[in-house]
Design an enzyme around this catalytic site. Structure first.
Site, PDB file in Angstrom:
ATOM      1  N   SER A   1      40.378  34.439  49.200  1.00 50.15           N
ATOM      2  CA  SER A   1      41.277  35.338  49.916  1.00 50.15           C
ATOM      3  C   SER A   1      42.082  34.568  50.954  1.00 50.15           C
ATOM      4  O   SER A   1      41.770  33.424  51.298  1.00 50.15           O
ATOM      5  CB  SER A   1      40.490  36.447  50.628  1.00 50.15           C
ATOM      6  OG  SER A   1      39.887  37.330  49.716  1.00 50.15           O
TER       7      SER A   1
ATOM      8  N   ASN B   1      34.783  36.960  51.491  1.00 51.26           N
ATOM      9  CA  ASN B   1      35.510  35.698  51.321  1.00 51.26           C
ATOM     10  C   ASN B   1      36.024  35.168  52.651  1.00 51.26           C
ATOM     11  O   ASN B   1      35.839  33.994  52.984  1.00 51.26           O
ATOM     12  CB  ASN B   1      36.663  35.891  50.334  1.00 51.26           C
ATOM     13  CG  ASN B   1      36.225  35.721  48.892  1.00 51.26           C
ATOM     14  OD1 ASN B   1      35.765  34.656  48.502  1.00 51.26           O
ATOM     15  ND2 ASN B   1      36.349  36.777  48.104  1.00 51.26           N
TER      16      ASN B   1
ATOM     17  N   MET C   1      35.284  39.468  44.898  1.00 55.73           N
ATOM     18  CA  MET C   1      35.153  39.633  46.333  1.00 55.73           C
ATOM     19  C   MET C   1      33.784  39.130  46.773  1.00 55.73           C
ATOM     20  O   MET C   1      32.791  39.299  46.062  1.00 55.73           O
ATOM     21  CB  MET C   1      35.302  41.102  46.720  1.00 55.73           C
ATOM     22  CG  MET C   1      36.608  41.746  46.246  1.00 55.73           C
ATOM     23  SD  MET C   1      36.590  42.226  44.497  1.00 55.73           S
ATOM     24  CE  MET C   1      35.685  43.765  44.586  1.00 55.73           C
TER      25      MET C   1
ATOM     26  N   CYS D   1      35.024  41.721  54.523  1.00 59.91           N
ATOM     27  CA  CYS D   1      35.537  40.792  53.511  1.00 59.91           C
ATOM     28  C   CYS D   1      34.631  39.571  53.490  1.00 59.91           C
ATOM     29  O   CYS D   1      34.620  38.775  54.438  1.00 59.91           O
ATOM     30  CB  CYS D   1      36.969  40.368  53.815  1.00 59.91           C
ATOM     31  SG  CYS D   1      37.598  39.126  52.648  1.00 59.91           S
TER      32      CYS D   1
ATOM     33  N   SER E   1      45.669  42.489  47.050  1.00 57.86           N
ATOM     34  CA  SER E   1      44.620  42.894  47.992  1.00 57.86           C
ATOM     35  C   SER E   1      43.903  41.684  48.571  1.00 57.86           C
ATOM     36  O   SER E   1      43.369  41.738  49.678  1.00 57.86           O
ATOM     37  CB  SER E   1      43.607  43.806  47.290  1.00 57.86           C
ATOM     38  OG  SER E   1      42.901  43.103  46.284  1.00 57.86           O
TER      39      SER E   1
END
Length: 391
Positions: A16, A103, A311, A101, A63
């Site tokens: 990400s 990542n 993810m 998140c 995203s």
């Protein structure tokens, strides 16, 4: 008309990218939750954009790259930094604060060290700096083991991560007690539930809250193989609608929403993913992933689109579900007890460790462990029109 300038760092964390801020560097009106903070983050990323491209901001129209992070010295005992994550919608005017998140977690420790949020005595000249992170969205502890060389965060290295083009330094991340500490990590108390969906019929699902709330279904029940790449799903509106319908019914079953209509305003969580037995396939990079290199295949949706890799928080959910005999994830992976799982995703493979045990009639996971990497792409100041602050 003028612009305001805000100190920021643009990071790649895992698979990400996101814009990182110290809370105290934000305009005063945005140093607490509310409309001003959300408006600033939306404008920084270039949202909402009806064209879906985020041309007028730092977002990259996916995203995985429409994310913002706010960090502060921790107010929680025995923690170094408070980590708040915002998933910024691309085409709608909202920021989803309901989850984490995994990542970008790989970059949290590095940012905290380089921005003076970690006590200097904890940072070795050479070695590993252990950063204790309080994940404020979900109230959980994460430990990042960040490599340090000559007193500075080491970003370059030989660790390779499928979904990331270039190697970098390895950051080991531990998610402590990744399930909901207030109850069973299976919200319904069942390892497998039946979702009754008028448009689709009955569908078996494992509903788990570990890492991030996730709905797991069998690929075959959806007419899928588990080898899908992004265009196989994202270019087909009917498939996207089907998956969103299942996600909404799963969210309702998990108690995350009270009415199906609420799912549209809770796009970040829960995730929906489908699992399949191992088979060889061609990853998005063109390389072959052998069936022998995986325990199972997993594909997951993020903000209404098939994710290009996996993810980090969903990886925790996969590993935890795989560790519990009888879940759909565990059964597809071959069943039985396990403490780690290697799964295939659109960009390649990933190994995540997790152990689960049953205590007082409820399943509990002590921690999940994975390796990621992070790198500063740009640092400086980001500008947004002063009118963004509003009244």
């Amino acid at each position: 008309m003028t612009q305001i300038s805000i100190p920021a760092v643009y990071y790649r964390g895992g698979t990400s990218k996101g814009v990182f801020f110290k809370r105290t560097d934000l305009p005063e009106a945005a140093q607490q939750p509310g409309k001003v903070r959300d408006r600033i983050l939306l404008r920084v990323l270039g949202s909402p954009d009806p064209y879906g491209k985020q041309i007028d901001g730092l977002g990259n129209a996916s995203s995985s790259t429409s994310k913002a992070v706010i960090l502060d010295k921790s107010s929680s005992p025995d923690h170094d930094v408070d980590y708040l994550f915002g998933q910024v919608s691309i085409d709608q005017p909202f920021v989803d604060w309901s989850g984490n998140c995994g990542n970008l977690t790989a970059a949290v420790g590095a940012f905290a060290i380089s921005q003076g949020l970690v006590s200097p005595e904890k940072i070795p000249d050479n070695g590993i700096c252990t950063v204790r992170i309080w994940q404020a969205n979900i109230g959980k502890t994460i430990i990042a083991h960040v490599p340090v060389a000559n007193g500075e965060v080491q970003e370059c290295g030989g660790f390779e991560l499928d979904g990331v083009t270039f190697p970098a330094a390895e950051v080991v991340i531990e998610f402590l007690d990744p399930a909901d500490g207030e109850g069973d990590m299976f919200p319904t108390g069942n390892l497998v539930d039946t979702l009754d969906i008028p448009e689709l019929g009955s569908l078996q699902a494992t509903l788990i809250n570990s890492g991030i709330p996730t709905i797991f279904v069998n690929a075959a029940d959806l007419g899928y193989t588990g080898t899908e790449l992004q265009d196989d799903i994202n270019a087909k509106p009917a498939e996207l609608d089907k998956l969103e319908t299942i996600r909404a019914h799963g969210a309702l079953k998990m108690g995350l929403i009270k009415d199906l209509s609420e799912a549209a305003t809770r796009a970040h969580t829960p995730k929906i993913a489908w699992v399949a037995p191992p088979q060889s396939y061609t990853a998005s990079s063109g390389k072959t992933v052998s069936a022998a290199d995986t325990d199972l295949l997993v594909r997951a949706m993020s903000m209404g689109k098939l994710h290009h890799a996996m993810m980090g928080t969903a990886s925790v959910a996969i590993a935890t579900a795989a560790a519990v005999p009888g879940t759909l994830v565990n059964l597809v992976a071959g069943g039985g007890a396990r403490e780690a799982v290697r799964f295939g995703h659109p960009s390649g493979t990933l190994r995540v460790g997790a152990a689960a045990e049953r205590q007082n009639g409820k399943w509990f996971a002590a921690k999940a462990v994975m390796s990621r990497s992070a790198r500063v792409i740009m640092e400086g100041r980001v500008r947004v029109p002063a009118a963004t602050l509003g009244e």
